[in-house]
Design an enzyme around this catalytic site. Structure first.
Site, PDB file in Angstrom:
ATOM      1  N   TYR A  32      62.446 -49.973 -71.353  1.00 57.42           N
ATOM      2  CA  TYR A  32      61.995 -50.757 -70.463  1.00 57.42           C
ATOM      3  C   TYR A  32      62.303 -50.525 -69.094  1.00 57.42           C
ATOM      4  O   TYR A  32      61.637 -50.796 -67.632  1.00 57.42           O
ATOM      5  CB  TYR A  32      61.900 -52.523 -71.185  1.00 57.42           C
ATOM      6  CG  TYR A  32      61.199 -53.436 -70.865  1.00 57.42           C
ATOM      7  CD1 TYR A  32      59.758 -53.440 -70.457  1.00 57.42           C
ATOM      8  CD2 TYR A  32      61.948 -53.405 -70.123  1.00 57.42           C
ATOM      9  CE1 TYR A  32      59.157 -54.786 -69.975  1.00 57.42           C
ATOM     10  CE2 TYR A  32      61.385 -55.907 -69.887  1.00 57.42           C
ATOM     11  CZ  TYR A  32      60.206 -55.892 -69.143  1.00 57.42           C
ATOM     12  OH  TYR A  32      59.088 -56.577 -68.395  1.00 57.42           O
ATOM     13  N   GLY A  78      62.488 -47.403 -67.374  1.00 53.37           N
ATOM     14  CA  GLY A  78      61.097 -47.408 -66.853  1.00 53.37           C
ATOM     15  C   GLY A  78      60.367 -48.348 -65.888  1.00 53.37           C
ATOM     16  O   GLY A  78      60.026 -47.982 -64.881  1.00 53.37           O
ATOM     17  N   LYS A  79      61.028 -49.607 -65.755  1.00 59.90           N
ATOM     18  CA  LYS A  79      60.599 -50.027 -64.641  1.00 59.90           C
ATOM     19  C   LYS A  79      61.223 -50.439 -63.096  1.00 59.90           C
ATOM     20  O   LYS A  79      60.683 -50.768 -62.474  1.00 59.90           O
ATOM     21  CB  LYS A  79      60.967 -51.555 -64.973  1.00 59.90           C
ATOM     22  CG  LYS A  79      59.831 -52.126 -65.953  1.00 59.90           C
ATOM     23  CD  LYS A  79      58.649 -52.896 -65.221  1.00 59.90           C
ATOM     24  CE  LYS A  79      57.890 -54.175 -66.113  1.00 59.90           C
ATOM     25  NZ  LYS A  79      56.636 -53.932 -65.219  1.00 59.90           N
ATOM     26  N   VAL A  99      61.304 -68.417 -75.949  1.00 59.16           N
ATOM     27  CA  VAL A  99      60.556 -69.911 -75.474  1.00 59.16           C
ATOM     28  C   VAL A  99      59.749 -70.367 -77.094  1.00 59.16           C
ATOM     29  O   VAL A  99      59.490 -70.550 -77.195  1.00 59.16           O
ATOM     30  CB  VAL A  99      60.072 -70.238 -74.623  1.00 59.16           C
ATOM     31  CG1 VAL A  99      59.207 -71.388 -74.680  1.00 59.16           C
ATOM     32  CG2 VAL A  99      60.712 -69.979 -73.402  1.00 59.16           C
ATOM     33  N   GLY A 150      74.634 -68.562 -79.025  1.00 67.43           N
ATOM     34  CA  GLY A 150      74.030 -69.181 -77.960  1.00 67.43           C
ATOM     35  C   GLY A 150      74.023 -69.880 -76.385  1.00 67.43           C
ATOM     36  O   GLY A 150      73.588 -70.144 -75.740  1.00 67.43           O
TER      37      GLY A 150
HETATM   38  P1  NAD Z   1      51.971 -58.982 -72.156  1.00 67.66           P
HETATM   39  O1  NAD Z   1      52.231 -58.394 -72.973  1.00 67.66           O
HETATM   40  O2  NAD Z   1      51.871 -60.529 -72.913  1.00 67.66           O
HETATM   41  O3  NAD Z   1      51.020 -58.421 -71.208  1.00 67.66           O
HETATM   42  C1  NAD Z   1      51.218 -57.037 -70.572  1.00 67.66           C
HETATM   43  C2  NAD Z   1      49.901 -56.624 -70.659  1.00 67.66           C
HETATM   44  O4  NAD Z   1      49.653 -55.568 -71.103  1.00 67.66           O
HETATM   45  C3  NAD Z   1      49.336 -56.710 -72.121  1.00 67.66           C
HETATM   46  O5  NAD Z   1      48.118 -57.255 -72.406  1.00 67.66           O
HETATM   47  C4  NAD Z   1      49.013 -55.137 -72.957  1.00 67.66           C
HETATM   48  O6  NAD Z   1      47.584 -55.229 -73.913  1.00 67.66           O
HETATM   49  C5  NAD Z   1      48.774 -54.222 -71.365  1.00 67.66           C
HETATM   50  N1  NAD Z   1      49.121 -53.060 -71.692  1.00 67.66           N
HETATM   51  C6  NAD Z   1      50.092 -52.545 -72.734  1.00 67.66           C
HETATM   52  N2  NAD Z   1      50.854 -50.749 -72.340  1.00 67.66           N
HETATM   53  C7  NAD Z   1      49.447 -50.490 -71.686  1.00 67.66           C
HETATM   54  C8  NAD Z   1      48.341 -49.935 -71.662  1.00 67.66           C
HETATM   55  N3  NAD Z   1      49.581 -48.547 -71.678  1.00 67.66           N
HETATM   56  N4  NAD Z   1      47.373 -49.728 -70.592  1.00 67.66           N
HETATM   57  C9  NAD Z   1      46.690 -51.073 -70.458  1.00 67.66           C
HETATM   58  N5  NAD Z   1      47.443 -51.483 -70.946  1.00 67.66           N
HETATM   59  C10 NAD Z   1      48.331 -52.038 -71.764  1.00 67.66           C
HETATM   60  O7  NAD Z   1      53.626 -59.797 -70.755  1.00 67.66           O
HETATM   61  P2  NAD Z   1      53.200 -60.727 -69.708  1.00 67.66           P
HETATM   62  O8  NAD Z   1      54.380 -61.545 -69.853  1.00 67.66           O
HETATM   63  O9  NAD Z   1      52.237 -61.018 -69.503  1.00 67.66           O
HETATM   64  O10 NAD Z   1      53.829 -59.581 -69.017  1.00 67.66           O
HETATM   65  C11 NAD Z   1      53.139 -59.322 -67.749  1.00 67.66           C
HETATM   66  C12 NAD Z   1      53.981 -58.557 -66.423  1.00 67.66           C
HETATM   67  O11 NAD Z   1      54.804 -58.744 -66.515  1.00 67.66           O
HETATM   68  C13 NAD Z   1      54.302 -56.775 -67.312  1.00 67.66           C
HETATM   69  O12 NAD Z   1      54.590 -55.859 -66.523  1.00 67.66           O
HETATM   70  C14 NAD Z   1      55.573 -57.673 -67.566  1.00 67.66           C
HETATM   71  O13 NAD Z   1      56.695 -56.542 -67.437  1.00 67.66           O
HETATM   72  C15 NAD Z   1      56.334 -57.980 -66.312  1.00 67.66           C
HETATM   73  N6  NAD Z   1      57.639 -59.269 -67.263  1.00 67.66           N
HETATM   74  C16 NAD Z   1      57.141 -60.233 -67.182  1.00 67.66           C
HETATM   75  C17 NAD Z   1      58.045 -61.552 -67.575  1.00 67.66           C
HETATM   76  C18 NAD Z   1      58.052 -62.113 -68.650  1.00 67.66           C
HETATM   77  O14 NAD Z   1      58.901 -63.741 -68.328  1.00 67.66           O
HETATM   78  N7  NAD Z   1      56.957 -63.287 -69.117  1.00 67.66           N
HETATM   79  C19 NAD Z   1      59.461 -61.012 -66.977  1.00 67.66           C
HETATM   80  C20 NAD Z   1      59.407 -60.211 -66.207  1.00 67.66           C
HETATM   81  C21 NAD Z   1      58.404 -59.031 -66.234  1.00 67.66           C
HETATM   82  N1  UDP Z   2      67.202 -64.921 -78.103  1.00 68.85           N
HETATM   83  C1  UDP Z   2      67.638 -65.978 -79.268  1.00 68.85           C
HETATM   84  N2  UDP Z   2      66.866 -66.037 -80.071  1.00 68.85           N
HETATM   85  C2  UDP Z   2      65.591 -65.456 -80.394  1.00 68.85           C
HETATM   86  C3  UDP Z   2      65.146 -65.221 -79.296  1.00 68.85           C
HETATM   87  C4  UDP Z   2      65.832 -64.659 -78.595  1.00 68.85           C
HETATM   88  O1  UDP Z   2      68.614 -66.342 -79.036  1.00 68.85           O
HETATM   89  O2  UDP Z   2      64.277 -65.717 -81.271  1.00 68.85           O
HETATM   90  C5  UDP Z   2      67.960 -64.525 -77.342  1.00 68.85           C
HETATM   91  C6  UDP Z   2      67.363 -63.436 -76.530  1.00 68.85           C
HETATM   92  O3  UDP Z   2      68.465 -62.496 -77.916  1.00 68.85           O
HETATM   93  C7  UDP Z   2      68.310 -63.452 -75.273  1.00 68.85           C
HETATM   94  C8  UDP Z   2      67.437 -64.531 -74.897  1.00 68.85           C
HETATM   95  O4  UDP Z   2      67.546 -65.424 -76.135  1.00 68.85           O
HETATM   96  O5  UDP Z   2      69.691 -63.524 -75.551  1.00 68.85           O
HETATM   97  C9  UDP Z   2      66.497 -64.309 -74.425  1.00 68.85           C
HETATM   98  O6  UDP Z   2      65.091 -63.330 -74.697  1.00 68.85           O
HETATM   99  P1  UDP Z   2      64.273 -62.768 -74.572  1.00 68.85           P
HETATM  100  O7  UDP Z   2      63.416 -61.885 -75.111  1.00 68.85           O
HETATM  101  O8  UDP Z   2      63.414 -64.242 -74.334  1.00 68.85           O
HETATM  102  O9  UDP Z   2      64.022 -62.572 -72.974  1.00 68.85           O
HETATM  103  P2  UDP Z   2      65.019 -61.213 -72.324  1.00 68.85           P
HETATM  104  O10 UDP Z   2      66.256 -61.303 -73.376  1.00 68.85           O
HETATM  105  O11 UDP Z   2      64.178 -60.321 -72.175  1.00 68.85           O
HETATM  106  O12 UDP Z   2      66.025 -62.157 -71.565  1.00 68.85           O
END
Ligand code: NAD
Ligand code: UDP
Ligand code: UDP
Length: 323
Positions: free
Chosen positions: A151, A154-155, A194, A213
């Site tokens: 992830y 990739g990003k 969350v 935590g």
């Molecule tokens: P999500 O998993 O709900 O949405 C991602 C969507 O992309 C899904 O609908 C999934 O089916 C689709 N998808 C995945 N692979 C695909 C592919 N190969 N082709 C077409 N569709 C595909 O996640 P989200 O939270 O809505 O995240 C949306 C974007 O925002 C993502 O790129 C994620 O990396 C980025 N992002 C989200 C958060 C967050 O906190 N929610 C934080 C940082 C970045």
């Molecule tokens: N986390 C946790 N309990 C859970 C899910 C996540 O304590 O049931 C923790 C996780 O280890 C991380 C933080 O909460 O430290 C945020 O996790 P999340 O997967 O939501 O996002 P990211 O790690 O990608 O920020």
């Protein structure tokens, strides 16, 4: 009405059936635009876009962005990518392909159409950060070969591609680095903190804290984030990003658990499990750049956003778990 029609755009949202994408589409439709939602439904669900079934300005296309896509649009928001560790680690090779091949295809499409393209990047590009709060000029501390790398790297590579298409082909790009965001339509079982805590609290199950935590995160409510996306897309062509978008309010995971228990009135107890590998210890955005360039800052603080998210899960959980 005529003015709306003149400024109406046809906008492609990849990942539009996901959590963030579906909220973005709602806002873009409200503004009078036409939407082409492209999603392979890996983590997204038609339930998130069901309410648009009879909307003539909305079209859904099931398609994987790792494959070329030939369509005609005026603007692209590239959100397709699984976002939760459980999902992106399920098929890590596909995760990297989605970020990298997906970016190449969407950038190729934008280049042919000479249109603006927005990239949903992430605070994960900072890895386990040595600079706190994180500013956009920090290059990050990312493990290239760990379980989160598919992830994170990739990003990072997608950002590289965006900036190379910008330099090499003068493509107008908008790169947002998104920090943890929450709200209605998060996947109930994707393991993000969350949704996990709310679902556990509502069911009276133990709240699973990974580690002790004490690690911190900053949580942004989805409506604030989407407003930031749209403001970034509207900036003039000199603005490329990357721009941090998130809520600078920083909480320990234990504090979050205690808040969720108090707000749901749950009798759930805390249970402490192993910390996943490469789990960042702290994360908080520096949003000075977003304030300056977009005149944007979050308006919904954690308790208000949690109340809305809890209300969503209270209403929908039986149906979500049942299906
Ligand atoms: P999500 O998993 O709900 O949405 C991602 C969507 O992309 C899904 O609908 C999934 O089916 C689709 N998808 C995945 N692979 C695909 C592919 N190969 N082709 C077409 N569709 C595909 O996640 P989200 O939270 O809505 O995240 C949306 C974007 O925002 C993502 O790129 C994620 O990396 C980025 N992002 C989200 C958060 C967050 O906190 N929610 C934080 C940082 C970045
Ligand atoms: N986390 C946790 N309990 C859970 C899910 C996540 O304590 O049931 C923790 C996780 O280890 C991380 C933080 O909460 O430290 C945020 O996790 P999340 O997967 O939501 O996002 P990211 O790690 O990608 O920020
Ligand atoms: N592409 C696409 N739709 C388009 C144009 C291009 O999906 O409308 C894809 C195609 O797979 C191509 C990639 O985007 O390989 C990169 O396109 P670019 O023009 O940058 O490079 P090239 O065509 O030379 O590989």
């Amino acid at each position: 009405m005529a003015r709306i029609y003149e400024s109406r755009k046809r906008i492609l949202v990849t990942g539009g059936a996901g959590f963030l994408g579906s909220h973005l589409i709602d806002r873009l439709l409200e503004q009078g635009h036409e939407i082409l939602c492209v999603d392979n439904l890996f983590t997204g669900t038609k339930r998130n876009i069901d309410h648009l079934h009879d909307e003539p300005r909305f079209e859904f296309m099931r398609h994987d962005v790792t494959m070329p896509l030939y369509v005609e649009v005026d603007e692209i928001y590239n959100l397709a990518c699984p976002a939760s560790p459980v999902h992106y680690q399920h098929d890590p090779v596909q995760t990297t392909k989605t970020s990298v091949h997906g970016a190449i295809n969407m950038l190729g499409l934008a280049k042919r159409l000479k249109c603006r393209i927005f990239q949903a990047s992430t605070s994960e590009v900072y890895g386990d950060p040595h600079v706190h709060p994180q500013t956009e000029d920090y290059w990050g501390n990312v493990n290239p070969i760990g379980e989160r790398s598919c992830y994170d790297e990739g990003k990072r590579c997608a950002e590289t591609l965006f900036f190379d298409y910008h330099r090499q082909h003068a493509l107008p790009i908008k790169v947002a680095r998104i920090f943890n965001t929450y709200g209605p339509r998060m996947h109930h079982a994707d393991g993000r903190v969350v949704s996990n805590f709310i679902v556990q609290a509502l069911q009276g199950e133990d709240i699973t804290i990974y580690g002790d935590g004490s690690q911190t995160r900053s949580f942004c409510y989805v409506d604030d984030l989407v407003e930031g996306f749209m403001r970034l897309m509207e900036t003039d062509e000199t603005v490329t990003g990357p721009v941090n978008l998130g809520n600078p309010g920083e909480f320990t995971i234990k504090e979050l658990a205690e808040k969720v228990i108090a707000m749901t009135g749950s009798r759930s107890k805390l249970t402490f499990l192993d910390l996943p590998s490469d789990d960042p210890k702290q994360r908080r955005p520096d949003i000075a750049k977003a304030k300056e360039l977009l005149d944007w800052q979050p308006t919904i603080q954690l308790e208000e956003g949690l109340a809305k998210t809890i209300a969503y899960f209270e209403k929908r959980l039986p149906e979500l778990i049942g299906r």
